[in-house]
Design an enzyme around this catalytic site. Structure first.
Site, PDB file in Angstrom:
ATOM      1  N   HIS A 241      -5.038   1.501   0.452  1.00 62.12           N
ATOM      2  CA  HIS A 241      -4.776   1.291  -0.982  1.00 62.12           C
ATOM      3  C   HIS A 241      -5.271  -0.090  -1.433  1.00 62.12           C
ATOM      4  O   HIS A 241      -6.114  -0.200  -2.305  1.00 62.12           O
ATOM      5  CB  HIS A 241      -3.258   1.365  -1.254  1.00 62.12           C
ATOM      6  CG  HIS A 241      -2.608   2.649  -0.873  1.00 62.12           C
ATOM      7  ND1 HIS A 241      -2.865   3.849  -1.484  1.00 62.12           N
ATOM      8  CD2 HIS A 241      -1.660   2.902   0.064  1.00 62.12           C
ATOM      9  CE1 HIS A 241      -2.109   4.799  -0.947  1.00 62.12           C
ATOM     10  NE2 HIS A 241      -1.375   4.258  -0.010  1.00 62.12           N
TER      11      HIS A 241
HETATM   12  O1  RIB Z   1       1.305   2.472  -3.393  1.00 59.15           O
HETATM   13  C1  RIB Z   1       0.579   1.641  -2.524  1.00 59.15           C
HETATM   14  C2  RIB Z   1       0.978   0.218  -2.702  1.00 59.15           C
HETATM   15  O2  RIB Z   1       2.346   0.058  -2.362  1.00 59.15           O
HETATM   16  C3  RIB Z   1       0.220  -0.748  -1.776  1.00 59.15           C
HETATM   17  O3  RIB Z   1       0.069  -1.980  -2.425  1.00 59.15           O
HETATM   18  C4  RIB Z   1       1.127  -0.896  -0.590  1.00 59.15           C
HETATM   19  O4  RIB Z   1       0.976  -2.151   0.060  1.00 59.15           O
HETATM   20  C5  RIB Z   1       2.473  -0.836  -1.257  1.00 59.15           C
HETATM   21  O5  RIB Z   1       2.750  -2.141  -1.738  1.00 59.15           O
END
Ligand code: RIB
Ligand code: CA
Length: 315
Positions: A241
């Site tokens: 992500h």
């Molecule tokens: O939904 C994904 C996000 O949530 C990313 O930033 C992961 O590190 C969590 O913080």
């Protein structure tokens, strides 16, 4: 020309991989990290930020400690079932020798951005609490920031914190609302594209062909993360992500952006934290951000692996 960035972060396994990718990318000058509550509490997110920089021989990069709670809610949403109790999976990071700067992250962000108008991009990859409060405390911050590249939201994709909300936005929807409507140029990197960027067990093993503390960290840190995805999502891999935000600098051709008016539900009901696009333009409101809706995910993963292998050769 290198891009000067500050990463606002809740490390967090994928956050840590983002720092490593930034350090492995000559297109980027990582100016600083600012910590925030999120995947784990502020003590651990701050410690992890310092410790991962130390692991990567980058302790010269300043870390400023940020908010430990969302703007309104008096509790934070932990992601320890995903990132492990210390926030970096099974990785054992040494106690960092370096310390945080003697300035709150909000003031640090304002000072750094205002010192170099339109030069500093901020990459929030955790809840948006620090960013929203910097905007509120000092209106010139919103005028002087170059852009925000935000990992957050789910537009046509389901949520991961609730069926309707992505974690970073769900953790502080009021902060997201302030940020989305501050008039700052925003690129949003939502789950719609990040779930197409999966680092598999085989990819981690390929990186570990190189003997390096960085390779070992990647293996240990992603172990819990990959097991979570295997158990709850049924696939072998973990979604990168946060690292995908850096593609806006190191491989922009891999992302396809569309312009929409995006808003966030902060009504506290079943869809609290939901991010939605005005696809039919019924609100008559102008677009407030560019949203990445397509990605060449396999090519991004190949780029990530290649850059990690290069970094492992050096450390
Ligand atoms: O939904 C994904 C996000 O949530 C990313 O930033 C992961 O590190 C969590 O913080
Ligand atoms: Ca994060």
């Amino acid at each position: 020309m290198t891009s000067k960035i500050i990463i606002d972060t809740d490390p967090g396994v994928d956050d840590a991989l983002t720092f490593l990718l930034a350090l492995a990318s000559p297109e980027i000058k990582l100016e600083a990290l600012t910590s925030v509550h999120g995947n784990i509490g502020i003590e651990n997110t701050t410690r992890n930020a310092l410790a991962v920089l130390e692991l990567a021989h980058a302790s010269h990069i300043p870390v400023a400690r940020g908010c430990e709670l969302p703007i309104i809610s008096r509790s934070y949403n932990s992601g320890k079932n995903v990132h492990g109790v210390k926030g970096v999976g099974n990785a054992e990071l040494p106690e960092p020798k370096s310390k945080v700067v003697n300035q709150h992250a909000i003031d640090f962000l304002i000072e750094k951005v205002n010192a170099e108008p339109n030069q500093i991009s901020v990459f929030p990859i955790g809840p948006l609490t620090n960013i929203a409060l910097a905007i509120t405390k000092e209106p010139s911050f919103a005028k002087n920031i170059k852009e925000l590249v935000i990992m957050g939201g789910a537009i046509k994709h389901g949520g991961n914190a609730t069926p309707l909300a992505e974690f970073n936005i769900y953790a502080d929807p009021h902060a997201a609302h302030v940020v989305f409507h501050a008039g700052i140029p925003i690129k949003l990197i939502p789950l719609d594209v990040t779930y197409q960027c999966l680092l598999t067990t085989a990819d981690v093993e390929e990186i570990n062909q190189i003997k390096s503390p960085i390779a070992t960290f990647i293996k240990d840190a992603t172990s819990v993360y990959i097991n979570f995805y295997k158990q709850y999502e049924g696939f072998d891999g973990c979604a990168l992500h946060d690292p995908l935000t850096l593609a806006t600098i190191i491989a922009p051709e891999l992302l396809t952006f569309e312009e929409y008016h995006i808003d966030v539900d902060m009504s506290g009901g079943i869809s609290n934290g939901n991010t939605f696009a005005d696809f039919m333009k019924v609100s008559k409101k102008p677009a407030n951000m560019q949203v990445a809706m397509q990605v060449r995910g396999k090519e991004f993963i190949e780029l990530f692996i290649n850059r990690m292998e290069n970094l492992c050769q050096k450390i």
